[in-house]
Design an enzyme around this catalytic site. Structure first.
Site, mmCIF file in Angstrom:
data_model
loop_
_atom_site.group_PDB
_atom_site.id
_atom_site.type_symbol
_atom_site.label_atom_id
_atom_site.label_comp_id
_atom_site.label_asym_id
_atom_site.label_seq_id
_atom_site.Cartn_x
_atom_site.Cartn_y
_atom_site.Cartn_z
ATOM 1 N N GLU A 4 1.256 -0.809 -0.126
ATOM 2 C CA GLU A 4 0.302 -0.141 -0.066
ATOM 3 C C GLU A 4 1.203 1.641 0.149
ATOM 4 O O GLU A 4 2.101 1.244 0.762
ATOM 5 C CB GLU A 4 -0.599 0.440 0.767
ATOM 6 C CG GLU A 4 -1.850 1.254 1.407
ATOM 7 C CD GLU A 4 -2.658 1.360 1.040
ATOM 8 O OE1 GLU A 4 -2.782 1.462 -0.539
ATOM 9 O OE2 GLU A 4 -3.980 1.424 0.925
ATOM 10 N N ASP A 5 0.353 2.225 -0.537
ATOM 11 C CA ASP A 5 1.108 3.655 -0.471
ATOM 12 C C ASP A 5 1.230 4.443 0.983
ATOM 13 O O ASP A 5 2.051 4.585 1.250
ATOM 14 C CB ASP A 5 0.393 4.261 -1.183
ATOM 15 C CG ASP A 5 -0.655 4.912 -1.216
ATOM 16 O OD1 ASP A 5 -1.658 3.960 -0.367
ATOM 17 O OD2 ASP A 5 -1.776 5.609 -2.390
ATOM 18 N N ASP A 20 -3.706 5.300 5.675
ATOM 19 C CA ASP A 20 -3.890 6.402 6.868
ATOM 20 C C ASP A 20 -5.365 6.766 7.973
ATOM 21 O O ASP A 20 -4.696 6.370 9.460
ATOM 22 C CB ASP A 20 -4.969 7.744 5.395
ATOM 23 C CG ASP A 20 -4.752 9.324 6.214
ATOM 24 O OD1 ASP A 20 -4.909 9.018 7.231
ATOM 25 O OD2 ASP A 20 -6.139 9.828 5.416
HETATM 26 P P1 IMP Z 1 -7.232 4.814 4.822
HETATM 27 O O1 IMP Z 1 -8.528 4.075 4.177
HETATM 28 O O2 IMP Z 1 -7.869 6.496 4.995
HETATM 29 O O3 IMP Z 1 -6.436 4.108 5.333
HETATM 30 O O4 IMP Z 1 -7.156 5.564 3.247
HETATM 31 C C1 IMP Z 1 -5.465 5.317 2.132
HETATM 32 C C2 IMP Z 1 -5.982 5.479 0.643
HETATM 33 O O5 IMP Z 1 -5.921 6.985 0.920
HETATM 34 C C3 IMP Z 1 -4.155 5.875 0.094
HETATM 35 O O6 IMP Z 1 -4.427 4.058 -0.399
HETATM 36 C C4 IMP Z 1 -4.120 6.599 -0.703
HETATM 37 O O7 IMP Z 1 -4.475 6.466 -1.976
HETATM 38 C C5 IMP Z 1 -5.177 7.723 -0.142
HETATM 39 N N1 IMP Z 1 -4.209 9.168 1.095
HETATM 40 C C6 IMP Z 1 -4.314 8.750 2.656
HETATM 41 N N2 IMP Z 1 -3.744 9.460 3.017
HETATM 42 C C7 IMP Z 1 -2.747 10.517 1.384
HETATM 43 C C8 IMP Z 1 -1.881 11.676 1.354
HETATM 44 O O8 IMP Z 1 -1.184 12.139 2.217
HETATM 45 N N3 IMP Z 1 -1.838 12.007 -0.212
HETATM 46 C C9 IMP Z 1 -2.232 11.000 -0.840
HETATM 47 N N4 IMP Z 1 -3.091 10.056 -0.839
HETATM 48 C C10 IMP Z 1 -3.644 9.985 0.289
HETATM 49 MG MG MG Z 2 -4.956 6.520 -3.356
#
Ligand code: IMP
Ligand code: MG
Length: 188
Positions: free
Chosen positions: A106-107, A110
């Site tokens: 995963e990148d 968050d």
């Molecule tokens: P989560 O489901 O909230 O953990 O979000 C994960 C996804 O949100 C990641 O795979 C990213 O694509 C996107 N994301 C979260 N934070 C950032 C950021 O700071 N920059 C760019 N993409 C983000």
């Molecule tokens: Mg994304």
């Protein structure tokens, strides 16, 4: 990407958090660790599109053991900078993972919702094991607890772009990772 596009995109960064050299060194270190940990095992690297495509490309070339690569696409964000909380599978894998060792790449983690959803989906397919590799982690924003076995860097609660990460589909081709100027996404 042309140099002029990269230059223009760099202008939109408030600061550079990780340079190309720092990222590459970290990717090599993670690849070494993965190569050691999965030696002799049937490894499938599963990248989460689109953000992880750059990281997966570099990681695969630095891993020194046989491994296959596959991708899955999940959507949790619109054009904004905060998760909608709604996670949706938009593209499934080609390979079967039953009995195999899966490394989910995963990148950025968050809220953790995307990974949480994905891990549940994958566990139901009976792999031999599942490990998570995230280039970035924003620990202060986690809403669900997800295990991250390999992590590149920890980042503060700011919106970051570059090295695959986008804002509104831009900045993915930047070789560094930086904080986007808030005025770009219209924050106060
Ligand atoms: P989560 O489901 O909230 O953990 O979000 C994960 C996804 O949100 C990641 O795979 C990213 O694509 C996107 N994301 C979260 N934070 C950032 C950021 O700071 N920059 C760019 N993409 C983000
Ligand atoms: Mg994304």
């Amino acid at each position: 990407m042309s140099t002029s596009t990269q230059d223009a995109e760099r202008q939109d960064l408030e600061s550079v958090l990780f340079t190309e050299e720092q990222i590459q060194a970290r990717v090599r270190a993670i690849a070494e660790q993965v190569s050691r940990d999965f030696a002799g095992k049937d490894l499938v690297v599963v990248g989460i599109l689109r953000g992880a495509f750059v990281f997966v490309a570099d990681l695969m070339r630095a891993i020194t053991i046989p491994a296959t690569v596959d991708f899955i696409a999940i959507e949790s964000y619109g054009a904004g900078t905060r998760s909608s909380g709604v996670v949706r599978l938009t593209k499934d894998m080609k390979e079967t993972i039953e009995g195999k060792h899966v490394l989910v790449v995963e990148d950025i983690v968050d809220s953790g919702r995307t990974l949480h959803y994905l891990l549940q989906l994958m566990e139901a397919r009976n792999p031999a094991s599942i490990a998570v590799c995230a280039l970035l982690q924003k620990p202060s924003r986690h809403e669900v607890i997800v295990p991250v076995h390999y992590r590149g860097f920890s980042v503060p609660d700011e919106f970051v772009v570059g090295y695959g990460l986008d804002y509104d589909q831009r900045y993915r081709g930047l070789p560094c990772i930086g904080v986007l100027k808030p005025e770009i996404y219209g924050a106060a």
